[in-house]
Write an enzyme that holds these catalytic residues in place. Structure first.
Site, PDB file in Angstrom:
ATOM      1  N   HIS A 127       3.423   6.188  11.717  1.00  0.00           N
ATOM      2  CA  HIS A 127       4.707   5.490  11.835  1.00  0.00           C
ATOM      3  C   HIS A 127       5.842   6.451  12.208  1.00  0.00           C
ATOM      4  CE1 HIS A 127       4.312   1.276  10.973  1.00  0.00           C
ATOM      5  NE2 HIS A 127       3.877   1.404   9.731  1.00  0.00           N
ATOM      6  N   GLU A 162       0.767   5.677   7.643  1.00  0.00           N
ATOM      7  CA  GLU A 162       2.178   5.997   7.344  1.00  0.00           C
ATOM      8  C   GLU A 162       2.622   7.198   8.171  1.00  0.00           C
ATOM      9  OE1 GLU A 162       3.402   3.600   5.895  1.00  0.00           O
ATOM     10  OE2 GLU A 162       1.582   2.795   4.990  1.00  0.00           O
ATOM     11  N   GLY A 193       0.809  -1.213   0.000  1.00  0.00           N
ATOM     12  CA  GLY A 193       0.000   0.000   0.000  1.00  0.00           C
ATOM     13  C   GLY A 193       0.843   1.263   0.000  1.00  0.00           C
TER      14      GLY A 193
END
Ligand code: B3K
Ligand code: ZN
Length: 883
Positions: free
Chosen positions: A307, A304, A267
């Site tokens: 993260h 993301e 992804g």
């Protein structure tokens, strides 16, 4: 292609700290499609945690070494050993400067790992072990360093040159070349390195952090996609704000970049300051992307971004700890999406996926714990177990602590381990320290594979007014582990009285969180069998068990139809209200399947029809109603069996849908009229719910195959101003028995969208999932369509993946042709892209769940694959899956 005999099993128990640490890394890329030169300067220091005198061991794969020096002196041939995957230099000092130059061939890198080309751009993917395809380096997450990267390329073809951190220098060079230098001050492992070069266009915005710093937000795309970035940008800003509010986490660099790439194995990737995304997870416009795509983009962009703290600032010591960053980050993105949308719907979607796909993985030949203890190829471990079950484990911890203590725990974890590479124990220790909770038994969730089965029984004592709940737990043996121990399982429970109200819970036996008198309590199941006793219960209650799906387990309780109807109508827990309906539907469909198997005409239980009639007359929100009206998917139904009756499930589900449509036609029509949308497309929870409900009703009505409904669907197909409605209509037309209409719709859709690769993915997918028996022939033919390419993972997933994974009735056709087809594709693909090949094979590895004839045919194909020279990735999966 490396051969498996050279690639041994790696064990967690063998972990040793690195012999050398990198203090500073300087890289220079001179980009050419076939002959890119990479110069590296690495300042190494011997790690005091290891014995003295160890050689310098660097990883490297598919590299051509041009030059090598230590402290400016070139290294003589007898001081180093070069193998397929390593460079070893003996007798090195305690501190030194290592310099090398290598040549690589991005244009021929079809694995999409390391530095590769996607269309005309250069991009990278380094997690987990791709940096070694760029240059020699200790490619392991516990070696963290600052990086300075200079990118040199042709100015016309690659006007945009990006890497991690902040741009610090740029300029012109001879021969129409130019350069940009980037500096990333945050120490990071090599797997977070990124580089992009191409003719990209920019969508720009900014975000002011909670401490008042301004961060430039940049989304870089190919020119034709400039109009498709708004939603990703909005999602990014929402995620940044949410992480500040909910976790107190602020962004750290001055710039945050996202690049959309067409050829990408997963992804997206959380590279520090420079996320690289599969274009399918960034690009959306009302007319090209479905609601599902909009929501996926919101979730992945947030994932993301999150993260940056859970993964980048605090990273993993070794790859066995992968779920430390992935499970936690999935939990964070799930909570974010729940806050942005309808929380109950989000939970239903996540649990459906977990129970269908992760439970199947956990029962299959590749079952592994949330923290595996061995692997051959780490790329095979980016699994639903690591991600989704890993998230459930974090969710259980969060529920055991409650929101305030969980926040204290995450604060402690981030602060204590900032800049470090750590383990699952470090995470749990922080949670334990702030709460005083003992997680010793709980840690088994990380080491034990398999889905626990809970069998619950009850007993009401009218005399003492006490209610007994007895829970037995059992984790089935998995291929990787024989012995299973009892887990610490939080079972959130409520009791409903005959009016459907929650009863205050006074527990007189057994451990539970919460206060006496609360209406739901988290029971702490620790033993193989335990009885919980509730006091002052006026009448026999209906138990609402595992509210909010408080643990990733299978739970069985001998509910009567009456009890399930009671829960469906009254449970204060939205998730369990839905789940009660699903249990009712599973029961009804299983009865039909037995009728089908014994040659009788399956008939749908009238109790279910009445329950669905009640739903349509209720005041549930459109989004929840749509979920509740949907029958369980074939894959979920299959999970209820030891041997999956593929044909029976498919046939009975179709009959059940048609029966419901016939019985509830007028209610479905009324529902459709009541929830019409007006105004421009908005991808918000309300409108998404309404569109979902309308399309659910319409697809029920479509089973009636009347000219009027077909015409209505056709109109929607033609007139929709958004892809959700257009795609839903296309699916209804293509999956109906009306071949002429299907052909017409597909032709028109192709005409309209052939220039848009992401929309064409849907066109491939809808045909791959077509239930009619011509599906395999069609899929094979479509592989020669100019829009298809085996080199593009999105295309492979949309056509081959969708057919083999989601078109069960055809994939498991008794002629075995589809099994052979999948094996052929996987063998070809393994030569180009091992990661995709080893994922695509999954449906063939699940042979245990089918009858003898199918088992035999599936095994034959696995054995045929095993004969070939395979990548590590595919070899590991095949060797586990073989009988
Ligand atoms: N961390 C990446 C996955 C990398 C997969 C490498 N084979 C995406 C994510 O989980 O955010
Ligand atoms: Zn992730």
């Amino acid at each position: 292609m490396s051969h498996h005999e050279n690639n041994p099993v790696i064990y967690l128990k063998d972990y040793l700290p690195p012999a050398f640490l990198a203090d500073k890394v300087e890289l220079t890329f001179d980009l050419y499609p076939n002959q890119t030169r990479v110069k590296s300067a690495i300042y190494f220091t011997r790690n005091e945690k290891r014995e003295s005198g160890l050689p310098l061991e660097l990883h490297g794969a598919d590299l051509k070494l041009i030059s090598l020096s230590l402290d400016g002196q070139s290294v003589s041939d007898d001081r180093y050993v070069l193998s397929d995957d390593q460079l070893v230099i003996t007798e090195v000092p305690d501190r030194f400067l290592f310099e090398a130059e290598v040549e690589i061939d991005p244009a021929n890198n079809t694995s999409l790992e390391g530095l590769y080309r996607s269309n005309t751009m250069f991009c990278t993917q380094c997690e987990a072990e791709g940096f070694r395809k760029i240059t020699y380096y200790p490619d392991r997450p516990d070696v963290m360093s600052s990086f300075t990267t200079t990118v040199i390329a042709d100015k016309t073809e690659y006007p945009v040159l990006l890497s991690n951190g902040n741009p610090v220098d740029k300029g012109e060079l001879d021969n129409n070349r130019h350069f940009v230098t980037w500096q990333d001050p945050f120490h990071k492992p090599a797997y977070l390195f990124a580089l992009v070069a191409g003719d990209l266009k920019l969508v720009k915005d900014s975000f002011t952090t909670m401490s008042g710093r301004e961060v430039a937000l940049e989304i870089w795309v190919e020119p034709e996609n400039l109009s498709k970035c708004d939603h990703a940008m909005l999602s990014l800003k929402n995620a940044m704000k949410w992480d500040e509010e909910v976790y107190g986490r602020e962004y750290d660099l001055d710039i945050y970049m996202i690049v959309a790439v067409n050829d990408f194995n997963m992804g997206a990737m959380e590279n520090k300051g420079l996320n690289i995304f599969n274009s399918s997870c960034v690009l959306a416009r009302a007319d090209t992307a479905t609601d599902m795509a909009f929501q996926r983009i919101e979730g992945v962009v947030a994932h993301e971004y999150f993260h940056n703290w859970s993964g980048n600032r605090v990273t993993c010591r070794d790859w066995f700890q992968l779920s430390l960053k992935e499970g936690f980050t999935v939990y964070r993105d799930q909570c974010f999406s729940a806050d942005m949308n309808d929380a109950a719907v989000k939970r239903i979607e996540d649990v459906s996926m977990l129970r269908t796909a992760q439970f199947a993985e956990d029962a299959g030949p590749t079952a592994h714990p949330v923290r595996p203890d061995h692997f051959i190829e780490i790329s095979n471990f980016y699994t639903l177990t690591i991600y989704e079950k890993g998230s459930e484990v974090v969710r259980m911890i969060a529920n055991l602590l409650g929101p305030d203590l969980f926040r204290k725990g995450s604060d402690l974890y981030f602060e204590r381990h900032d800049g470090q590479a750590v383990t699952v124990e470090d995470f749990v220790a922080a949670m334990s320290e702030v709460s005083g909770i003992d997680f010793e038994q709980f840690m088994r969730w990380y080491s034990q594979a398999g889905t626990p089965q809970l069998d619950v029984s009850d007993h009401y004592d009218a005399e003492t007014k006490q209610y007994h709940l007895t829970i037995r737990q059992m984790t089935p043996v998995t291929k990787d582990q024989q012995d299973k121990l009892p887990l610490h399982i939080p079972v959130k429970t409520g009791l409903l009285n005959t009016d459907g109200q929650d009863i205050p819970l006074i527990l007189v036996q057994g451990e539970a969180s919460g206060q006496q008198g609360d209406t739901d309590r988290v029971l702490h199941l620790r033993e193989a069998e335990q009885t919980f006793i509730f006091d002052q219960i006026p009448d026999a209650p209906v138990p609402s068990l595992l509210r909010g799906f408080s643990a990733p387990v299978k739970l069985s309780f001998p509910y009567s139809q009456q009890q399930l109807l009671h829960l469906m109508r009254h449970d204060s827990d939205g998730f369990n209200r839905w789940d009660a309906g699903q249990r009712l539907a599973v029961d009804a469909l299983q009865t039909m399947v037995s009728e089908f198997e014994s040659g009788r005409v399956p008939e749908l239980d009238s109790g279910l029809v009445e329950a669905w009639r009640n739903l349509l007359g209720s005041d549930l929100s459109p989004a929840i109603l749509a979920e509740m009206l949907s029958l369980p998917e074939e894959a979920y139904l299959g999970e209820q069996y030891d041997v999956i009756p593929v044909d029976g499930i498919h046939a009975c589900r179709r009959i059940a849908r048609k029966t419901l449509a016939q019985a509830l036609e007028s209610e479905l029509r009324t529902c459709l009229e009541t929830h019409q949308l007006s105004g421009p497309y908005k991808p918000d929870a309300d409108d998404i719910g309404k569109r979902r409900l309308n399309n659910t009703c319409l697809s029920y009505l479509m089973t009636l195959e009347t000219a009027e409904i077909t015409e209505r669907v056709w109109q929607q197909f033609n007139q929709a101003d958004n892809m959700t409605d257009q795609q839903a209509a296309l699916t209804m037309l293509v999956h109906s028995g009306q071949d002429e209409k299907a052909r017409e719709a597909l032709e028109q859709f192709e005409q309209q969208w052939q220039q848009d690769a992401l929309v064409m993915d849907m066109w491939f997918q809808v045909q791959a999932r077509r239930p009619q028996p011509d599906a395999l022939a069609r899929v094979k033919a479509l592989m020669s369509h100019p829009g298809f390419s085996l080199k593009n993972p999105n295309k492979v997933r949309s056509l081959v993946g969708a057919y083999c994974g989601q078109n069960r009735v055809n994939f498991h056709g008794l002629d075995g042709h589809s099994y052979r087809f999948l094996a052929d594709v996987v063998l070809e693909l393994d030569q180009m892209n091992p990661q995709i090949a080893s994922r695509l094979i999954t449906p063939l590895t699940r042979w245990q769940k089918f009858d003898a004839k199918r088992q035999q045919m599936m095994q034959t194909e696995l054995q045929r694959i095993a004969q070939a020279e395979l990548s590590n990735d595919l070899y590991e999966v095949i060797s586990k899956a073989l009988p």
